[in-house]
Design a protein around this motif. Structure first.
Motif, PDB file in Angstrom:
ATOM      1  N   GLY A 164       0.806  -1.216   0.000  1.00 40.64           N
ATOM      2  CA  GLY A 164       0.000   0.000   0.000  1.00 40.64           C
ATOM      3  C   GLY A 164       0.835   1.260   0.000  1.00 40.64           C
ATOM      4  O   GLY A 164       0.326   2.344   0.272  1.00 40.64           O
ATOM      5  N   CYS A 165       2.116   1.146  -0.343  1.00 42.15           N
ATOM      6  CA  CYS A 165       3.054   2.266  -0.241  1.00 42.15           C
ATOM      7  C   CYS A 165       3.362   2.941  -1.566  1.00 42.15           C
ATOM      8  O   CYS A 165       4.079   3.950  -1.584  1.00 42.15           O
ATOM      9  CB  CYS A 165       4.366   1.793   0.395  1.00 42.15           C
ATOM     10  SG  CYS A 165       4.235   1.340   2.135  1.00 42.15           S
ATOM     11  N   LEU A 166       2.875   2.404  -2.679  1.00 43.20           N
ATOM     12  CA  LEU A 166       3.200   2.981  -3.981  1.00 43.20           C
ATOM     13  C   LEU A 166       2.086   3.846  -4.544  1.00 43.20           C
ATOM     14  O   LEU A 166       2.307   4.606  -5.484  1.00 43.20           O
ATOM     15  CB  LEU A 166       3.518   1.871  -4.996  1.00 43.20           C
ATOM     16  CG  LEU A 166       4.658   0.917  -4.643  1.00 43.20           C
ATOM     17  CD1 LEU A 166       4.898  -0.049  -5.793  1.00 43.20           C
ATOM     18  CD2 LEU A 166       5.930   1.665  -4.297  1.00 43.20           C
ATOM     19  N   GLY A 167       0.891   3.715  -4.012  1.00 44.04           N
ATOM     20  CA  GLY A 167      -0.273   4.407  -4.530  1.00 44.04           C
ATOM     21  C   GLY A 167      -1.512   3.571  -4.280  1.00 44.04           C
ATOM     22  O   GLY A 167      -1.571   2.815  -3.304  1.00 44.04           O
ATOM     23  N   VAL A 168      -2.487   3.676  -5.177  1.00 47.34           N
ATOM     24  CA  VAL A 168      -3.766   2.990  -5.002  1.00 47.34           C
ATOM     25  C   VAL A 168      -4.014   2.063  -6.185  1.00 47.34           C
ATOM     26  O   VAL A 168      -4.074   2.514  -7.334  1.00 47.34           O
ATOM     27  CB  VAL A 168      -4.925   4.004  -4.878  1.00 47.34           C
ATOM     28  CG1 VAL A 168      -6.238   3.272  -4.586  1.00 47.34           C
ATOM     29  CG2 VAL A 168      -4.634   5.033  -3.799  1.00 47.34           C
ATOM     30  N   PHE A 406      12.806  -2.360  -4.170  1.00 45.79           N
ATOM     31  CA  PHE A 406      11.524  -1.789  -3.754  1.00 45.79           C
ATOM     32  C   PHE A 406      11.689  -0.338  -3.313  1.00 45.79           C
ATOM     33  O   PHE A 406      10.832   0.502  -3.594  1.00 45.79           O
ATOM     34  CB  PHE A 406      10.898  -2.616  -2.630  1.00 45.79           C
ATOM     35  CG  PHE A 406       9.483  -2.198  -2.314  1.00 45.79           C
ATOM     36  CD1 PHE A 406       8.431  -2.654  -3.095  1.00 45.79           C
ATOM     37  CD2 PHE A 406       9.207  -1.334  -1.267  1.00 45.79           C
ATOM     38  CE1 PHE A 406       7.121  -2.265  -2.832  1.00 45.79           C
ATOM     39  CE2 PHE A 406       7.904  -0.936  -0.995  1.00 45.79           C
ATOM     40  CZ  PHE A 406       6.863  -1.403  -1.780  1.00 45.79           C
ATOM     41  N   ARG A 407      12.776  -0.033  -2.640  1.00 48.07           N
ATOM     42  CA  ARG A 407      13.015   1.356  -2.235  1.00 48.07           C
ATOM     43  C   ARG A 407      13.143   2.270  -3.455  1.00 48.07           C
ATOM     44  O   ARG A 407      12.672   3.410  -3.439  1.00 48.07           O
ATOM     45  CB  ARG A 407      14.262   1.435  -1.345  1.00 48.07           C
ATOM     46  CG  ARG A 407      14.038   0.879   0.052  1.00 48.07           C
ATOM     47  CD  ARG A 407      15.217   1.189   0.969  1.00 48.07           C
ATOM     48  NE  ARG A 407      16.391   0.389   0.652  1.00 48.07           N
ATOM     49  CZ  ARG A 407      16.762  -0.696   1.335  1.00 48.07           C
ATOM     50  NH1 ARG A 407      16.035  -1.130   2.360  1.00 48.07           N
ATOM     51  NH2 ARG A 407      17.861  -1.358   1.000  1.00 48.07           N
ATOM     52  N   LEU A 408      13.761   1.778  -4.523  1.00 50.22           N
ATOM     53  CA  LEU A 408      13.844   2.560  -5.753  1.00 50.22           C
ATOM     54  C   LEU A 408      12.455   2.769  -6.352  1.00 50.22           C
ATOM     55  O   LEU A 408      12.153   3.835  -6.907  1.00 50.22           O
ATOM     56  CB  LEU A 408      14.757   1.870  -6.759  1.00 50.22           C
ATOM     57  CG  LEU A 408      16.253   1.851  -6.413  1.00 50.22           C
ATOM     58  CD1 LEU A 408      17.016   0.992  -7.420  1.00 50.22           C
ATOM     59  CD2 LEU A 408      16.821   3.269  -6.376  1.00 50.22           C
ATOM     60  N   ALA A 409      11.606   1.751  -6.241  1.00 48.42           N
ATOM     61  CA  ALA A 409      10.237   1.888  -6.747  1.00 48.42           C
ATOM     62  C   ALA A 409       9.468   2.944  -5.956  1.00 48.42           C
ATOM     63  O   ALA A 409       8.642   3.678  -6.520  1.00 48.42           O
ATOM     64  CB  ALA A 409       9.512   0.550  -6.677  1.00 48.42           C
ATOM     65  N   LEU A 410       9.721   3.042  -4.663  1.00 51.38           N
ATOM     66  CA  LEU A 410       9.095   4.102  -3.870  1.00 51.38           C
ATOM     67  C   LEU A 410       9.438   5.473  -4.441  1.00 51.38           C
ATOM     68  O   LEU A 410       8.584   6.367  -4.516  1.00 51.38           O
ATOM     69  CB  LEU A 410       9.553   4.019  -2.415  1.00 51.38           C
ATOM     70  CG  LEU A 410       8.903   2.961  -1.529  1.00 51.38           C
ATOM     71  CD1 LEU A 410       9.603   2.899  -0.181  1.00 51.38           C
ATOM     72  CD2 LEU A 410       7.430   3.266  -1.327  1.00 51.38           C
ATOM     73  N   ASP A 411      10.684   5.662  -4.831  1.00 46.48           N
ATOM     74  CA  ASP A 411      11.088   6.947  -5.402  1.00 46.48           C
ATOM     75  C   ASP A 411      10.372   7.226  -6.728  1.00 46.48           C
ATOM     76  O   ASP A 411      10.054   8.374  -7.036  1.00 46.48           O
ATOM     77  CB  ASP A 411      12.603   6.976  -5.626  1.00 46.48           C
ATOM     78  CG  ASP A 411      13.382   7.075  -4.328  1.00 46.48           C
ATOM     79  OD1 ASP A 411      12.875   7.668  -3.375  1.00 46.48           O
ATOM     80  OD2 ASP A 411      14.506   6.539  -4.275  1.00 46.48           O
ATOM     81  N   PRO A 415       7.192   9.774  -4.944  1.00 41.51           N
ATOM     82  CA  PRO A 415       8.348  10.591  -4.567  1.00 41.51           C
ATOM     83  C   PRO A 415       8.086  11.514  -3.385  1.00 41.51           C
ATOM     84  O   PRO A 415       9.021  11.893  -2.685  1.00 41.51           O
ATOM     85  CB  PRO A 415       8.643  11.395  -5.840  1.00 41.51           C
ATOM     86  CG  PRO A 415       7.360  11.391  -6.610  1.00 41.51           C
ATOM     87  CD  PRO A 415       6.722  10.075  -6.313  1.00 41.51           C
ATOM     88  N   ARG A 416       6.838  11.875  -3.149  1.00 44.24           N
ATOM     89  CA  ARG A 416       6.517  12.754  -2.016  1.00 44.24           C
ATOM     90  C   ARG A 416       6.119  11.973  -0.761  1.00 44.24           C
ATOM     91  O   ARG A 416       5.745  12.547   0.245  1.00 44.24           O
ATOM     92  CB  ARG A 416       5.406  13.730  -2.399  1.00 44.24           C
ATOM     93  CG  ARG A 416       5.822  14.742  -3.473  1.00 44.24           C
ATOM     94  CD  ARG A 416       4.739  15.783  -3.684  1.00 44.24           C
ATOM     95  NE  ARG A 416       3.537  15.202  -4.274  1.00 44.24           N
ATOM     96  CZ  ARG A 416       2.302  15.697  -4.126  1.00 44.24           C
ATOM     97  NH1 ARG A 416       2.109  16.771  -3.384  1.00 44.24           N
ATOM     98  NH2 ARG A 416       1.268  15.112  -4.721  1.00 44.24           N
ATOM     99  N   ARG A 417       6.182  10.662  -0.845  1.00 38.69           N
ATOM    100  CA  ARG A 417       5.872   9.780   0.293  1.00 38.69           C
ATOM    101  C   ARG A 417       4.473  10.037   0.869  1.00 38.69           C
ATOM    102  O   ARG A 417       4.274  10.070   2.074  1.00 38.69           O
ATOM    103  CB  ARG A 417       6.928   9.921   1.403  1.00 38.69           C
ATOM    104  CG  ARG A 417       8.356   9.552   0.964  1.00 38.69           C
ATOM    105  CD  ARG A 417       8.424   8.109   0.482  1.00 38.69           C
ATOM    106  NE  ARG A 417       9.809   7.660   0.338  1.00 38.69           N
ATOM    107  CZ  ARG A 417      10.414   7.455  -0.819  1.00 38.69           C
ATOM    108  NH1 ARG A 417       9.774   7.683  -1.940  1.00 38.69           N
ATOM    109  NH2 ARG A 417      11.658   7.012  -0.867  1.00 38.69           N
TER     110      ARG A 417
END
Length: 456
Positions: A164-168, A406-411, A415-417
């Protein structure tokens, strides 16, 4: 109104602290015109610590047009992300099909929620829900829509277990297959048959699931198969399972203060009474879960390490003053996509542990045992089921293969977390302060956008 977890015993979002999303336009506006942290809440079966909205985090609950209906295109079904798995199986079944994945125990969770936490069942082929995913439609933290398929390697491996950390996830395309009727052999043996035969039960069948009654030194197993399968070992088959279940249920009732055996917790053991061979689809055979307030943890280890895990767990559970309320559950899957998947590199076996809440809604005293189990299984290369109880600080750095990707995918996606989650970020070795700084540095330079974006 206040939004609680599925059991109604934990507040997830306070009144005014969450919004119902009824259109993609509303969601896009929320992501592009408003600020603040967000959390997608779904059916709220995930362990509450991962779901609760702290101050400054706003919950969102999808209620999109077409929810629960689905649109079949050949053998592919398109559903909204907030469609329940019950409705997914029902939509396929109307056409003589089933999803190309074994059904999990609880099918009242949303399809997007199942994807977010790596929901799985059993079976070395199609044992994980994500095995049937043909495409993911995700609106990222900046309001951009993406359609992601297995060909988009990095983006798919990030979004197929996304926390649930990348969007919806607003839509999914799921691959189906003809629904097959299978046989299910059910047998009980001495516990030491588990390390010797468990891998073979899985490799020789469509799907297998075992329950290890540690207090009674027996293991009960269900093996689904076609007519050609012959049990690897029936020489030590036992017939007193009903007696063992009755004693286990009586102890559970005493521990949680359920004198009449009317709570869902007490009912969970009833499926073992009079267990006999059966016939049906995977959904008919394995859909038998009864949600009950509990401390529930699963740790997956490589399938090949099951004998070692069994031996060390046997010693730990015997010596511990804390006792489990339910047999230890063993379910194995084949290798699965996902940077964060416990089965990323090889087939994995999930060991499941349950301690039920008391009738007053209080957690029982087994939490120290759960942390001891984590230390033991992490030492064997284990990883947690992300949607259940786990302690982020106990996960060793040596067990984090795929976390960098996965951390790169978060960026890339957030990008605004906007979808920052403290529990998951701690497990990933991130913190809000580090994320903010990292994001600012990366936004100053060029960034690769996720592939195949489109607007629906």
């Amino acid at each position: 109104m206040t939004l609680t977890n599925w059991g109604g015993n934990t507040t997830i979002a306070a009144q005014g602290g969450w919004t119902r999303i009824t259109s993609l336009e509303q969601l896009e506006s929320l992501l592009t015109r408003e600020d603040g942290k967000l959390r997608v809440l779904g059916s709220r079966f995930t362990y509450p610590t991962q779901l609760q909205c702290p101050d400054g985090t706003h919950g969102i609950l999808l209620d999109l047009p077409g929810r629960g209906t689905g649109e079949l295109r050949g053998d592919h079904l398109y559903v909204t992300g907030d469609t329940l798995l019950d409705d997914v199986w029902r939509a396929f079944d109307r056409h003589g099909l089933e999803p190309a994945a074994c059904p999990p125990v609880i099918t009242k969770q949303t399809a997007a929620g199942a994807l977010a936490t790596g929901t799985h069942a059993q079976g070395l082929i199609s044992g994980t829900f994500s095995d049937c995913v043909a495409a993911i439609e995700l609106m990222d933290g900046t309001g951009v829509m993406h359609r992601i398929t297995p060909r988009d390697t990095d983006d798919f491996d990030a979004s197929v277990l996304n926390l649930g950390c990348l969007g919806v996830v607003v839509g999914l395309e799921l691959h189906g297959r003809p629904a097959a009727e299978l046989l299910c052999s059910r047998f009980t043996g001495v516990e030491d048959s588990l390390p010797e035969h468990y891998a073979a039960w899985n490799r020789e069948s469509v799907a297998a699931k075992s329950w290890w009654f540690t207090e009674h030194q027996v293991v009960h197993t269900w093996v689904t198969h076609d007519d050609a399968w012959t049990p690897t070992d029936t020489a030590h088959s036992l017939s007193d399972l009903d007696h063992i279940v009755t004693r286990t249920r009586r102890q559970l009732m005493a521990d949680i203060g359920d004198g009449q055996g009317r709570t869902p917790a007490a009912q969970t053991l009833e499926k073992f009474l009079g267990a006999t061979d059966a016939k049906g689809t995977l959904h008919e055979i394995f859909k038998n879960g009864i949600p009950a307030p509990q401390l529930n943890m699963e740790i997956a280890v490589p399938l090949d390490t099951v004998p070692e895990a069994y031996a060390e767990l046997k010693e730990l559970l015997h010596a511990s003053p804390y006792k489990l309320h339910y047999p230890v559950i063993l379910r194995s899957t084949g290798s699965a996509r996902g940077h964060l998947s416990p089965a990323r590199s090889a087939p994995a076996t999930y060991f499941g542990f349950v301690s039920y809440m008391t009738a007053e809604g209080l957690i029982t005293a087994a939490r120290p045992l759960f942390d001891d189990i984590q230390r033991l299984l992490y030492g064997l290369g284990g990883r947690p089921h992300w949607g259940k109880y786990f302690t982020p600080e106990l996960l060793p750095a040596s067990n984090t293969d795929g976390f960098d990707q996965f951390r790169l995918a978060l960026d890339r996606f957030d990008p605004r977390r906007r979808f920052e989650n403290d529990t998951f970020y701690r497990a990933l070795g991130l913190s809000p302060a580090r994320c903010t700084g990292s994001t600012q540095r990366r936004l100053a330079g060029p960034a690769r956008r996720p592939s195949q974006r489109h607007h629906r």
